[in-house]
Design a protein around this motif. Structure first.
Motif, PDB file in Angstrom:
ATOM      1  N   ARG A   1       0.853  -1.187   0.000  1.00 16.11           N
ATOM      2  CA  ARG A   1       0.000   0.000   0.000  1.00 16.11           C
ATOM      3  C   ARG A   1       0.887   1.235   0.000  1.00 16.11           C
ATOM      4  NH1 ARG A   1      -2.551   3.364   3.976  1.00 16.11           N
ATOM      5  NH2 ARG A   1      -1.539   2.226   5.661  1.00 16.11           N
ATOM      6  N   ASN A   2       0.663   2.136  -0.940  1.00 22.78           N
ATOM      7  CA  ASN A   2       1.424   3.383  -1.011  1.00 22.78           C
ATOM      8  C   ASN A   2       0.976   4.291   0.133  1.00 22.78           C
ATOM      9  OD1 ASN A   2       2.782   5.718  -1.678  1.00 22.78           O
ATOM     10  ND2 ASN A   2       2.243   5.658  -3.847  1.00 22.78           N
ATOM     11  N   LEU A   3       1.943   4.760   0.947  1.00 20.76           N
ATOM     12  CA  LEU A   3       1.614   5.601   2.089  1.00 20.76           C
ATOM     13  C   LEU A   3       1.510   7.080   1.729  1.00 20.76           C
ATOM     14  CD1 LEU A   3       3.709   3.956   4.959  1.00 20.76           C
ATOM     15  CD2 LEU A   3       1.319   3.587   4.334  1.00 20.76           C
ATOM     16  N   ALA A   4       1.771   7.420   0.470  1.00 22.33           N
ATOM     17  CA  ALA A   4       1.632   8.813   0.040  1.00 22.33           C
ATOM     18  C   ALA A   4       0.159   9.181  -0.060  1.00 22.33           C
ATOM     19  CB  ALA A   4       2.311   9.028  -1.307  1.00 22.33           C
ATOM     20  N   ALA A   5      -0.177  10.357   0.471  1.00 21.18           N
ATOM     21  CA  ALA A   5      -1.575  10.798   0.467  1.00 21.18           C
ATOM     22  C   ALA A   5      -2.122  10.939  -0.948  1.00 21.18           C
ATOM     23  CB  ALA A   5      -1.707  12.113   1.226  1.00 21.18           C
ATOM     24  N   ASP A   6      -1.228  11.336  -1.867  1.00 20.49           N
ATOM     25  CA  ASP A   6      -1.668  11.533  -3.252  1.00 20.49           C
ATOM     26  C   ASP A   6      -1.381  10.328  -4.135  1.00 20.49           C
ATOM     27  OD1 ASP A   6       1.066  11.638  -3.486  1.00 20.49           O
ATOM     28  OD2 ASP A   6       1.145  13.599  -4.473  1.00 20.49           O
ATOM     29  N   GLY A   7      -0.949   9.227  -3.513  1.00 24.92           N
ATOM     30  CA  GLY A   7      -0.678   8.020  -4.279  1.00 24.92           C
ATOM     31  C   GLY A   7       0.633   8.059  -5.050  1.00 24.92           C
ATOM     32  N   GLN A   8       1.472   9.064  -4.757  1.00 26.38           N
ATOM     33  CA  GLN A   8       2.759   9.147  -5.451  1.00 26.38           C
ATOM     34  C   GLN A   8       3.915   9.163  -4.448  1.00 26.38           C
ATOM     35  OE1 GLN A   8       2.699  12.345  -8.395  1.00 26.38           O
ATOM     36  NE2 GLN A   8       1.486  11.084  -9.764  1.00 26.38           N
ATOM     37  N   TYR A   9       4.376  10.361  -4.058  1.00 24.94           N
ATOM     38  CA  TYR A   9       5.557  10.481  -3.204  1.00 24.94           C
ATOM     39  C   TYR A   9       5.179  11.100  -1.863  1.00 24.94           C
ATOM     40  CZ  TYR A   9       7.380  10.013  -7.922  1.00 24.94           C
ATOM     41  OH  TYR A   9       7.601   9.589  -9.203  1.00 24.94           O
ATOM     42  N   VAL A  10       5.953  10.749  -0.824  1.00 23.34           N
ATOM     43  CA  VAL A  10       5.714  11.314   0.504  1.00 23.34           C
ATOM     44  C   VAL A  10       6.674  12.473   0.735  1.00 23.34           C
ATOM     45  CG1 VAL A  10       4.922   9.102   1.442  1.00 23.34           C
ATOM     46  CG2 VAL A  10       7.346   9.711   1.617  1.00 23.34           C
ATOM     47  N   PRO A  11       6.329  13.424   1.582  1.00 19.66           N
ATOM     48  CA  PRO A  11       7.296  14.464   1.970  1.00 19.66           C
ATOM     49  C   PRO A  11       8.483  13.801   2.662  1.00 19.66           C
ATOM     50  CG  PRO A  11       5.075  15.015   2.701  1.00 19.66           C
ATOM     51  CD  PRO A  11       5.021  13.595   2.232  1.00 19.66           C
ATOM     52  N   ARG A  12       9.636  14.476   2.650  1.00 21.99           N
ATOM     53  CA  ARG A  12      10.813  13.873   3.289  1.00 21.99           C
ATOM     54  C   ARG A  12      10.504  13.547   4.741  1.00 21.99           C
ATOM     55  NH1 ARG A  12      15.025  14.346   6.567  1.00 21.99           N
ATOM     56  NH2 ARG A  12      14.330  16.368   7.344  1.00 21.99           N
ATOM     57  N   PRO A  13      10.556  12.258   5.115  1.00 20.70           N
ATOM     58  CA  PRO A  13      10.250  11.887   6.493  1.00 20.70           C
ATOM     59  C   PRO A  13      11.340  12.393   7.439  1.00 20.70           C
ATOM     60  CG  PRO A  13      10.057  10.006   5.005  1.00 20.70           C
ATOM     61  CD  PRO A  13      10.766  11.082   4.262  1.00 20.70           C
ATOM     62  N   PRO A  14      10.962  12.841   8.632  1.00 22.60           N
ATOM     63  CA  PRO A  14      11.957  13.387   9.559  1.00 22.60           C
ATOM     64  C   PRO A  14      12.989  12.370   9.999  1.00 22.60           C
ATOM     65  CG  PRO A  14       9.817  13.119  10.638  1.00 22.60           C
ATOM     66  CD  PRO A  14       9.592  12.906   9.183  1.00 22.60           C
ATOM     67  N   GLU A  15      12.659  11.073   9.924  1.00 17.17           N
ATOM     68  CA  GLU A  15      13.619  10.062  10.373  1.00 17.17           C
ATOM     69  C   GLU A  15      14.716   9.787   9.339  1.00 17.17           C
ATOM     70  OE1 GLU A  15      10.361   7.584   8.357  1.00 17.17           O
ATOM     71  OE2 GLU A  15      10.470   9.397   9.593  1.00 17.17           O
ATOM     72  N   ARG A  16      14.564  10.313   8.114  1.00 16.97           N
ATOM     73  CA  ARG A  16      15.638  10.130   7.134  1.00 16.97           C
ATOM     74  C   ARG A  16      16.589  11.322   7.213  1.00 16.97           C
ATOM     75  NH1 ARG A  16      16.991  11.934   2.295  1.00 16.97           N
ATOM     76  NH2 ARG A  16      14.978  12.746   1.599  1.00 16.97           N
ATOM     77  N   PRO A  17      17.827  11.102   7.647  1.00 17.74           N
ATOM     78  CA  PRO A  17      18.766  12.217   7.754  1.00 17.74           C
ATOM     79  C   PRO A  17      19.044  12.855   6.389  1.00 17.74           C
ATOM     80  CG  PRO A  17      19.555  10.308   8.986  1.00 17.74           C
ATOM     81  CD  PRO A  17      18.389   9.846   8.167  1.00 17.74           C
ATOM     82  N   ILE A  18      19.278  14.154   6.397  1.00 18.99           N
ATOM     83  CA  ILE A  18      19.664  14.863   5.181  1.00 18.99           C
ATOM     84  C   ILE A  18      21.181  14.784   5.047  1.00 18.99           C
ATOM     85  CG2 ILE A  18      19.666  17.067   3.966  1.00 18.99           C
ATOM     86  CD1 ILE A  18      17.198  17.858   5.478  1.00 18.99           C
ATOM     87  N   THR A  19      21.657  14.294   3.916  1.00 21.36           N
ATOM     88  CA  THR A  19      23.093  14.148   3.699  1.00 21.36           C
ATOM     89  C   THR A  19      23.688  15.450   3.157  1.00 21.36           C
ATOM     90  OG1 THR A  19      22.834  13.404   1.423  1.00 21.36           O
ATOM     91  CG2 THR A  19      22.743  11.710   3.138  1.00 21.36           C
ATOM     92  N   LYS A  20      25.008  15.566   3.258  1.00 17.69           N
ATOM     93  CA  LYS A  20      25.699  16.713   2.671  1.00 17.69           C
ATOM     94  C   LYS A  20      25.431  16.775   1.172  1.00 17.69           C
ATOM     95  CE  LYS A  20      29.531  16.785   5.982  1.00 17.69           C
ATOM     96  NZ  LYS A  20      31.003  16.608   6.147  1.00 17.69           N
ATOM     97  N   PHE A  21      25.419  15.624   0.547  1.00 14.22           N
ATOM     98  CA  PHE A  21      25.146  15.531  -0.878  1.00 14.22           C
ATOM     99  C   PHE A  21      23.763  16.094  -1.194  1.00 14.22           C
ATOM    100  CE2 PHE A  21      23.063  12.986  -4.199  1.00 14.22           C
ATOM    101  CZ  PHE A  21      23.892  13.226  -5.265  1.00 14.22           C
ATOM    102  N   GLU A  22      22.800  15.751  -0.341  1.00 12.63           N
ATOM    103  CA  GLU A  22      21.438  16.218  -0.560  1.00 12.63           C
ATOM    104  C   GLU A  22      21.334  17.722  -0.347  1.00 12.63           C
ATOM    105  OE1 GLU A  22      16.914  15.244   1.072  1.00 12.63           O
ATOM    106  OE2 GLU A  22      18.611  13.990   1.652  1.00 12.63           O
ATOM    107  N   ARG A  23      21.999  18.240   0.689  1.00 14.93           N
ATOM    108  CA  ARG A  23      21.966  19.691   0.939  1.00 14.93           C
ATOM    109  C   ARG A  23      22.561  20.452  -0.233  1.00 14.93           C
ATOM    110  NH1 ARG A  23      23.537  18.181   6.351  1.00 14.93           N
ATOM    111  NH2 ARG A  23      21.805  18.495   7.806  1.00 14.93           N
ATOM    112  N   ARG A  24      23.662  19.929  -0.771  1.00  8.30           N
ATOM    113  CA  ARG A  24      24.288  20.574  -1.918  1.00  8.30           C
ATOM    114  C   ARG A  24      23.352  20.554  -3.114  1.00  8.30           C
ATOM    115  NH1 ARG A  24      28.616  17.787  -1.917  1.00  8.30           N
ATOM    116  NH2 ARG A  24      28.151  16.317  -3.588  1.00  8.30           N
ATOM    117  N   GLY A  25      22.666  19.432  -3.309  1.00 11.25           N
ATOM    118  CA  GLY A  25      21.715  19.336  -4.397  1.00 11.25           C
ATOM    119  C   GLY A  25      20.558  20.303  -4.250  1.00 11.25           C
TER     120      GLY A  25
END
Length: 223
Positions: A183-207
């Motif tokens: 079951r897709n947990l996204a409210a719109d059936g696509q993507y979820v907002p970035r969950p708080p439990e997933r750390p943001i990497t330096k690579f991601e911040r740069r992106g």
């Protein structure tokens, strides 16, 4: 037939800390594929929510998650030896005991070492997107992968994926929407907002500074 592997071997020099992690940390935290099926309650010395991460890179996110959730246990798999050494060194430095590590093909670990219906979460963050069309068959997210993960998750367990490559996000979504038992947990059936439990990497911040997007997908085992 040639099987899909969950990794690409990369050469890399070892720093002093990474080598120390391998030398001193592996006997404490390392697990071997050849040991076969594991009783992870015995391995960790307790029964706790269990997360399995495929491809932890240099281990920064896994260390952060493990430190933030000492009541949970984590199993990380990575073939890049400097990354394995870095994680092991970090575990020793931070005195964390809730992580165990494999250094081999994660799919084989799932098949051979992890009992069915035993994982609460499986994480796949920023896997190789294999940009070229002729290489798409090498992407780890395929129907067979979805079924293997479903077998290993508990009912109610969650597969959490993230990518910074939109065509791969669309591919992930297509594969998972067609996969039975999720079951897709996204409210719109696509993507979820970035969950708080997933750390943001330096690579991601740069992106993010460069205007690059990141897509998170969460699919729950429903049956």
């Amino acid at each position: 037939m040639r099987t899909i592997k969950s990794f690409v071997m990369r050469a890399g020099r070892m720093t002093e800390g990474q080598q120390r992690g391998l030398d001193q940390g592996w006997p404490q935290f390392g697990l071997e594929l050849e040991a076969g099926g594991q009783d992870f309650d015995r391995v960790f010395g307790r029964s706790a929510p269990r997360t399995f991460e495929i491809g932890f890179g240099m281990g920064h996110s896994l260390l952060e998650m493990a430190a933030a959730a000492p009541e949970q246990d984590f199993i990380g798999v990575e073939v890049h030896k400097p990354g394995v050494g870095a994680l092991l060194n970090g575990l020793m430095t931070q005195r964390l005991g809730n992580v165990r590590v494999y250094s081999c093909d994660a799919l084989e670990v799932l098949r051979q070492c992890v009992a069915d219906a035993s994982l609460d979460r499986l994480l796949l963050f920023f896997p190789d997107p294999w940009h070229k069309a002729r290489h798409h068959k090498r992407r780890i997210v395929q129907p067979a992968f979805a079924e293997l993960v479903r077998q290993k998750l508990k009912v109610g367990g969650v597969l959490h994926m993230a990518t910074d490559w939109q065509p791969y996000a669309e591919h992930m979504l297509e594969v998972m929407q067609a996969a039975p038992g999720y079951r897709n947990l996204a409210a719109d059936g696509q993507y979820v907002p970035r969950p708080p439990e997933r750390p943001i990497t330096k690579f991601e911040r740069r992106g993010e500074r460069l205007g690059h997007g990141v897509w998170d997908l969460k699919f729950q085992r429903s049956e």
